[in-house]
Enzyme design. Structure first.
Site, short mmCIF file in Angstrom:
data_model
loop_
_atom_site.label_atom_id
_atom_site.label_comp_id
_atom_site.label_asym_id
_atom_site.label_seq_id
_atom_site.Cartn_x
_atom_site.Cartn_y
_atom_site.Cartn_z
N ASP A 43 0.81 -1.38 0.10
CA ASP A 43 0.03 -0.07 -0.01
C ASP A 43 0.68 1.25 0.06
O ASP A 43 0.66 2.12 -0.71
CB ASP A 43 -1.00 -0.10 1.25
CG ASP A 43 -1.77 1.04 1.55
OD1 ASP A 43 -2.65 1.56 0.52
OD2 ASP A 43 -1.46 1.87 2.42
N GLU A 115 -1.40 -5.04 -3.88
CA GLU A 115 -0.66 -4.71 -3.02
C GLU A 115 0.25 -5.40 -2.47
O GLU A 115 1.52 -5.15 -2.43
CB GLU A 115 -1.44 -3.81 -1.90
CG GLU A 115 -2.38 -2.50 -2.46
CD GLU A 115 -3.19 -1.81 -1.36
OE1 GLU A 115 -3.61 -0.88 -1.44
OE2 GLU A 115 -3.46 -2.74 -0.20
#
Length: 224
Positions: A43, A115
């Protein structure tokens, strides 16, 4: 895929440590090691890569426009779209419950896997190699963004601003139809402009969604 059945190459990157790739594609429902920690790291990496490319591509955009654009590019649905382009879904390792309920198609699971995959590439090959592998995934999304001053604004807001900027009357939205079962409602809305004289319609599962679709149709007519 190696001859021994171990997946060691994916999304244009060949892993020196195939275990990282398997972990990135393993949902917590399938047990440990799963991809949640990788998702946390990924992320941050995605946010940095996207922020950098926006900074370079939009030299005249202010902080607010850059922030809104980054939010558009890294939101769950955008990442899930990347996952589908990469065909991540069929390669996910899921627990029996998630498999039964179609977890490999769920946006949240797909976005998390993207991610996690970013983090896995970073840990396997370093920052520069990761950046080079990941940024091409976002190129179609970046190209599809509207002008910096329009990013993050919905169709009704953009239409209202366009009309106000020219001192035209605001649009009028009218409900044409509402029906369907409780779990599948359908709304049809008409958007009417006085200047320029124009009527468009939109349909959606809520009145707001139908209004947005009608406003988007009006904007396309105006721009055409």
């Amino acid at each position: 895929m190696r001859s021994d059945g171990v997946l060691n190459a994916f999304a244009g990157h060949e892993f020196a440590e195939p275990a990282l790739l398997r972990q990135a594609l393993t949902h917590r429902s399938a047990g440990s090691p799963h991809n949640e920690r990788l998702e946390f790291l990924g992320d941050a990496l995605v946010s940095q890569f996207v922020a950098e490319v926006l900074y370079r591509c939009w030299p005249g955009a202010d902080e607010g426009a850059l922030t809104r654009a980054r939010a558009e590019l890294v939101r769950e649905s955008a990442l899930a779209g990347i996952a589908r382009t990469l065909d991540i879904g069929p390669k996910l390792v899921l627990g029996p419950g998630e498999m039964k309920t179609g977890g490999h198609r769920r946006d949240s699971i797909l976005a998390d896997a993207v991610e996690a995959l970013v983090a896995a590439i970073y840990l396997d090959a370093g920052f520069d190699a990761c950046r080079a592998a990941v940024l091409p995934w976002f190129e179609p999304l970046l190209a599809a963004l509207p002008a910096p001053n329009k990013v993050g604004k919905d169709a009704k807001t953009r239409l209202q601003e366009w009309l106000q900027g020219r001192q035209h009357p605001l649009p009028v939205y009218a409900l044409l139809h509402e029906g369907g079962e409780d779990h599948a409602r359908v709304f049809r809305i008409r958007c009417t402009l006085a200047t320029p004289a124009l009527c468009t319609e939109g349909e959606g599962s809520s009145r707001r969604a139908a209004e947005q679709q009608a406003a988007e149709a009006a904007l396309k007519e105006i721009e055409a």
